[in-house]
Every structure is written in C-alpha cells, then in structure tokens.
Design an enzyme around this catalytic site. Structure first.
Site, short mmCIF file in Angstrom:
data_model
loop_
_atom_site.label_atom_id
_atom_site.label_comp_id
_atom_site.label_asym_id
_atom_site.label_seq_id
_atom_site.Cartn_x
_atom_site.Cartn_y
_atom_site.Cartn_z
N PHE A 1 -14.78 -55.17 20.03
CA PHE A 1 -15.19 -54.86 21.41
C PHE A 1 -14.20 -55.38 22.45
O PHE A 1 -14.51 -55.39 23.63
CB PHE A 1 -16.58 -55.46 21.69
CG PHE A 1 -17.65 -54.93 20.77
CD1 PHE A 1 -18.23 -53.69 21.01
CD2 PHE A 1 -18.06 -55.65 19.65
CE1 PHE A 1 -19.21 -53.18 20.16
CE2 PHE A 1 -19.03 -55.15 18.79
CZ PHE A 1 -19.61 -53.92 19.05
N GLU B 1 -8.43 -54.37 26.49
CA GLU B 1 -7.03 -54.66 26.77
C GLU B 1 -6.94 -55.32 28.14
O GLU B 1 -7.70 -55.01 29.04
CB GLU B 1 -6.21 -53.37 26.74
CG GLU B 1 -6.05 -52.86 25.32
CD GLU B 1 -5.28 -51.55 25.23
OE1 GLU B 1 -4.49 -51.25 26.13
OE2 GLU B 1 -5.50 -50.84 24.24
N LEU C 1 -19.99 -50.55 37.56
CA LEU C 1 -20.54 -49.73 38.65
C LEU C 1 -19.51 -49.57 39.76
O LEU C 1 -19.86 -49.41 40.91
CB LEU C 1 -21.81 -50.37 39.22
CG LEU C 1 -23.12 -50.14 38.46
CD1 LEU C 1 -24.30 -50.68 39.25
CD2 LEU C 1 -23.35 -48.66 38.15
N CYS D 1 -9.76 -45.86 24.33
CA CYS D 1 -11.05 -45.95 23.64
C CYS D 1 -12.17 -45.11 24.23
O CYS D 1 -12.77 -44.31 23.51
CB CYS D 1 -11.50 -47.41 23.59
SG CYS D 1 -10.47 -48.36 22.48
N1 LIG Z 1 -7.06 -50.94 21.90
C1 LIG Z 1 -8.30 -51.30 22.21
O1 LIG Z 1 -8.58 -51.74 23.33
C2 LIG Z 1 -9.39 -51.22 21.17
C3 LIG Z 1 -10.59 -51.91 21.39
C4 LIG Z 1 -11.58 -51.85 20.43
C5 LIG Z 1 -11.41 -51.06 19.29
N2 LIG Z 1 -10.25 -50.36 19.13
C6 LIG Z 1 -10.08 -49.55 17.91
O2 LIG Z 1 -9.28 -50.30 17.01
C7 LIG Z 1 -8.42 -49.42 16.26
C8 LIG Z 1 -6.97 -49.81 16.44
O3 LIG Z 1 -6.65 -49.62 17.81
P1 LIG Z 1 -5.26 -50.15 18.42
O4 LIG Z 1 -5.34 -49.90 19.88
O5 LIG Z 1 -4.98 -51.50 17.91
O6 LIG Z 1 -4.24 -49.09 17.75
P2 LIG Z 1 -2.65 -49.15 17.77
O7 LIG Z 1 -2.21 -47.73 17.70
O8 LIG Z 1 -2.17 -50.03 18.86
O9 LIG Z 1 -2.28 -49.86 16.39
C9 LIG Z 1 -2.46 -49.30 15.13
C10 LIG Z 1 -1.35 -49.80 14.22
O10 LIG Z 1 -1.64 -49.45 12.87
C11 LIG Z 1 -0.41 -49.18 12.21
N3 LIG Z 1 -0.69 -48.44 10.98
C12 LIG Z 1 -1.15 -47.19 10.82
N4 LIG Z 1 -1.35 -46.91 9.52
C13 LIG Z 1 -0.99 -48.03 8.83
C14 LIG Z 1 -0.99 -48.39 7.44
N5 LIG Z 1 -1.38 -47.53 6.50
N6 LIG Z 1 -0.58 -49.61 7.11
C15 LIG Z 1 -0.19 -50.49 8.04
N7 LIG Z 1 -0.19 -50.23 9.36
C16 LIG Z 1 -0.59 -49.00 9.75
C17 LIG Z 1 0.38 -48.42 13.26
O11 LIG Z 1 1.76 -48.43 12.99
C18 LIG Z 1 0.02 -49.20 14.53
O12 LIG Z 1 0.94 -50.24 14.78
C19 LIG Z 1 -8.77 -48.00 16.74
O13 LIG Z 1 -9.74 -47.46 15.89
C20 LIG Z 1 -9.34 -48.24 18.12
O14 LIG Z 1 -10.25 -47.23 18.49
C21 LIG Z 1 -9.22 -50.44 20.03
#
Ligand SMILES: NC(=O)c1ccc[n+]([C@@H]2O[C@H](COP(=O)([O-])OP(=O)(O)OC[C@H]3O[C@@H](n4cnc5c(N)ncnc54)[C@H](O)[C@@H]3O)[C@@H](O)[C@H]2O)c1
Length: 463
Positions: free
Chosen positions: A168, A171, A266, A276
């Site tokens: 949750f 960023e 709000l 997200c």
């Molecule tokens: N960014 C946010 O604020 C946030 C908040 C909560 C949940 N999420 C969720 O968390 C997940 C990740 O989001 P993120 O923003 O960190 O994504 P991101 O794109 O910043 O990072 C994902 C990373 O995974 C790596 N990757 C992909 N396949 C791989 C593999 N097989 N082995 C190793 N590395 C691999 C990519 O190279 C990349 O660096 C998503 O499902 C997103 O919806 C994101």
C-alpha cells in the site's frame, strides 16, 4: 543525495531471516531495504542489469526521500545486496517476495507475464521449503496461478507455500509508508504460513490482518478503487461548484470534518495519475465485468478522471482566447510531488493538449524533467520555475510541489507577459494571488480576476 529522513532504528531480536525480492523497482527496492533495516539478510534481484549495476555502485535509480541513506547503510553493513542472478537469490532465501510490474493491457486486464515469469524461475531453482510472497498488485486468482506454475514446473520434490501480501506504499513517502504502514494484510492458506510473515513484520508493531488469499487480493484493488472514486467524486462536485459559484475547498472541508467521510483524498484538482490508481481500477472493472458485476461506478471514476485535464485546458483556452502561439509555463511534471515518476502523470495530458492547440510550452519540475524529456522532447525544460515563466501568457500549476507554495510574485510580475495563474491543484491562496496582481483560476472555485488586467509588461508581447 536524495532527501533523507532519519528513520528509527528497530530493536532487532537477533533472528535473521534470509529474504530475496524479485523485482527491484519502487516496491521491490523499498521492501528490500526495509527488511534489511529490520535486521534481515536481503538479496534484491532484477533482470535489468543497468539498474543492478547502479545499485551496486551506490547509485539509486529512483527518487524517494530517505531511500538512498538506508540503501547505503544496509549495503555497507552487509545485510543488503543486489544481483541479476535469480537462481542464487532463490536458493539462498527462506522467503521470496515477488515485486515485479503488472502493467495494464489494452482492455484493462493486467499483463501478468512478469509475475508468471518469476514463478517459472522460482520453480527452476527452488531447492527446499520456501514461502513465496506475492507483493505485486495482481488480479484475484493469481496466488493460485503462481502456486500451480511452481508446483507443476519445480525441479525438486520440495514443499512451498504462496502468500498474498499486497503493498500500500505511496510513491513520495514510500519509506515512511513501509516502516509505518496503516495495516499489513497477509492472505495465506494456513495459519502456520501466516505466522512466518507475522514474525517478519512483528518489529514494525503495526496492525496485521490475516485473511484468505482471495480476500487479500481484493483488499488491494478495493482500497485503490475506493480512493480513486473519492477523488473523482470531489472532482465531479467541483464541476458543480464552477457552475453555481461554490468553492470546492470549502465544500470539501465541510464534508471532511465528518469522521465518516474524512478529509483525505477530497482535494479537487487535475485528477489521479501514477502507476497504480488508473491501472488498478481498470483491472477491477475488467475482473468484475467478466463476472457479470455492475461496474458503472468504477467506469464513472475513470471517465471523470480522464476528463479533468481537458476541462482544465479548455478553461485556459477560453481565458486566453485560443492557444495558438501562446507561451505557457507548466509547473510540475511528475504525477505527484516528491517523486520523479511520470507514469500516467496529468502533465502528459495537459502538455499534449497545449501542444496540439499550437502553444509553446516551457516546463519546470524539481526532479522529473529528465523523465518527461523522453515523452516530450520538443518542449523547453528550464532549470527553475522563474525561467519557465519568462515571457509567458499563463502559468499552469500541474503538480503541487511545495516550492510552488512560496512563489515570489514580485519577481514573476517582472518576467511574465500576462499575469494569470491556473492552479490545477488548488494549492495557492486565491486572495493572496489576486492581491499580488495576478488573475487566479482554480478547480471548482470562483476565479479571482482583477478588474483591469495588468498592462502587458513584456515588450515582445506588447509589440
Ligand atoms: N509503485 C507504487 O507506488 C506501487 C504501490 C503499491 C503496489 N504497487 C504494485 O507493485 C508492483 C511493482 O510495482 P513497481 O512500481 O515497483 O514496478 P517497477 O516497474 O518500478 O519495478 C518492477 C521491476 O521488476 C523487474 N522485473 C520484471 N520481471 C522480472 C523478473 N522475472 N525477475 C527479476 N526482476 C524482474 C523489472 O525490471 C523492474 O525493475 C506492481 O504490481 C504495482 O502495481 C506499486
């Protein structure tokens, strides 16, 4: 040095859990560094070699306040390491987090290829009992899918469990959110495996909820869809305010004092962006409509959000009498303050509309300009906000960076061609802006227009 915050040191109980995190993006890196900070042994894995090389060299690929300091400290203390060698990471850990991306497909269905790819790799290298924890935001049923992939493809006859542990964090405050989460949700198929995660998170002393895997997966989507709907709701009331002369900031305050409603989310403005909210609402719509559930409310949330930047630029166009040939300053590019993330940023829509109307755009963002350059190489990027505002007919605030709260209006007056501010985030005090000699247009607020527009100051425009 990225903005750093002193985070409290946790009293470790001596037991070190060996953890690997697959995917070293926003979520994976922050998760990894926090578990290391709690005293565990953490390996962060990514297929992106450039990213891993940077981290090994002590460089942080993303901007996140407080992250750099904790990465450097934990790497130096030997609790945090980075690798592209997924096999080693898997073999050497007891708990494996999957934190890879789940980008949206064309029809809103999340692309799960990174998650299934990680599951296949776990199957190849699993060499003993492990807990596989899904932290990526994934559609209902993915926990089961990950289990099936590993079970079917594992090379050794070993046991494992799959747990859903949605993330949750926000960023811009990701470190704080991970160290002090409102709640920790653990979706597990048995109490025994849930206890393993409980043990890992215990030092944080935050509320923990143990559920079945499906409910945990729904909690993540439902939470984001609810917050997104709250934003679209207030934006639709902002439209009403504009029509009848109300002030959305007062309306929101009056609503927010009610504890059942609460004041957060709000704030009327250009709408939600980032990687997200939009993606998760679309994914929920996709799942629900496949199952025959009514999605009208969620579809309206998306429609209203998509419409906001258009309404904003329509107003700019009306006030200026057209966009063609106008010099316009865009302040703020990132999808929100304190991040350099441009994914689904409202600045993309706003700038796109300005350019297609024939405007010349000069932009400023404290840290996201480089990321925006790959999207819009044709606009002018300025090293500070005052240079961005030079000779412009309108100043548009698109991201509510703190530094825009303290604009030096005297300095601006001498720079701009026309004194007009369009505040896409309702962050400025309209009365003060007006006192300083600028016309003010917010979202869902009455414009404050000086009776006589200040004379054109800039010789070029006056000519
Ligand atoms: N960014 C946010 O604020 C946030 C908040 C909560 C949940 N999420 C969720 O968390 C997940 C990740 O989001 P993120 O923003 O960190 O994504 P991101 O794109 O910043 O990072 C994902 C990373 O995974 C790596 N990757 C992909 N396949 C791989 C593999 N097989 N082995 C190793 N590395 C691999 C990519 O190279 C990349 O660096 C998503 O499902 C997103 O919806 C994101």
């Amino acid at each position: 040095m990225q903005g750093s915050q002193p985070f409290k040191a946790f009293k470790r109980n001596g037991s070190q859990i060996r953890i690997s995190v697959i995917g070293t993006g926003y979520v994976g890196l922050v998760t990894g560094v926090v578990f290391a900070h709690l005293g565990n042994q953490v390996i962060c894995i990514d297929t992106n070699k450039e990213k891993i090389d940077m981290l090994r060299a002590g460089k942080i690929p993303i901007y996140e306040p407080g992250l750099e300091d904790l990465v450097l400290r934990n790497a130096e203390d030997g609790r945090l390491s980075f690798t592209t060698d997924l096999g080693r990471g898997i073999r050497e850990s007891e708990i494996i987090f999957i934190a890879v991306g789940t980008p949206p497909g064309d029809d809103g269905e999340p692309d799960l290829s990174q998650v299934t790819g990680a599951a296949h790799q776990i199957a190849q290298h699993i060499n003993g009992y492990k807990v596989v924890v899904n932290k990526s935001t994934v559609p209902i049923g993915t926990g089961n899918l990950v289990y099936q992939i590993i079970n079917k493809n594992k090379r050794q006859n070993v046991n494992f469990d799959v747990v859903s542990n949605p993330e949750f964090l926000r960023e811009g405050s990701a470190m704080h959110d991970t160290l002090y989460p409102d709640r920790i949700v653990i979706g597990a198929s048995s109490h025994k495996v849930a206890m393993r995660l409980l043990e890992l998170y215990a030092l944080l002393e935050r509320p923990m909820l143990i559920t079945d895997i499906t409910s945990a997966e729904i909690i993540k989507y439902a939470s984001n869809a609810f917050l997104a709907s709250k934003i679209s709701f207030i934006n639709s009331i902002a439209t009403l305010c504009e029509k009848v002369g109300g002030d959305i900031t007062q309306v929101a305050k009056g609503m927010g004092y009610d504890k059942r409603i609460g004041e957060q989310f709000l704030q009327a403005g250009l709408g939600f962006g980032g990687s997200c909210f939009g993606k998760d609402v679309k994914a929920l719509v996709h799942t629900m409509s496949k199952l025959g559930c009514n999605c009208n409310m969620l579809n309206s949330t998306l429609d209203i959000n998509q419409f906001q930047p258009n309404r904003f630029v329509d107003r700019v166009e009306d006030v200026l009498g057209g966009l063609d040939g106008c010099n316009i300053a865009v302040l703020g590019l990132a999808f929100k303050p304190n991040t350099d993330d441009m994914r689904d940023a409202k600045s993309i829509d706003v700038i796109g509309r300005l350019l297609s109307g024939g405007a010349n755009v000069s932009a400023y963002d404290p840290i996201a300009a480089e990321n925006c350059r790959s999207i819009y190489p044709q606009i002018t990027y300025c090293p500070d906000l005052y240079q961005a505002c030079k000779d412009t007919s309108a100043i548009l605030i698109v991201t509510e960076w703190d530094e825009f709260r303290h604009l030096d209006f005297e300095r601006l007056k001498a720079l701009v061609a026309r004194r007009i501010i369009f505040d896409g985030r309702n962050m400025l005090d309209a009365g003060r802006v007006s006192c300083m000699g600028f016309d003010y247009y917010g979202i869902g607020r009455n414009p404050v227009i000086l009776e006589e527009e200040a004379p054109l100051l800039h010789a070029a425009e006056a000519a």
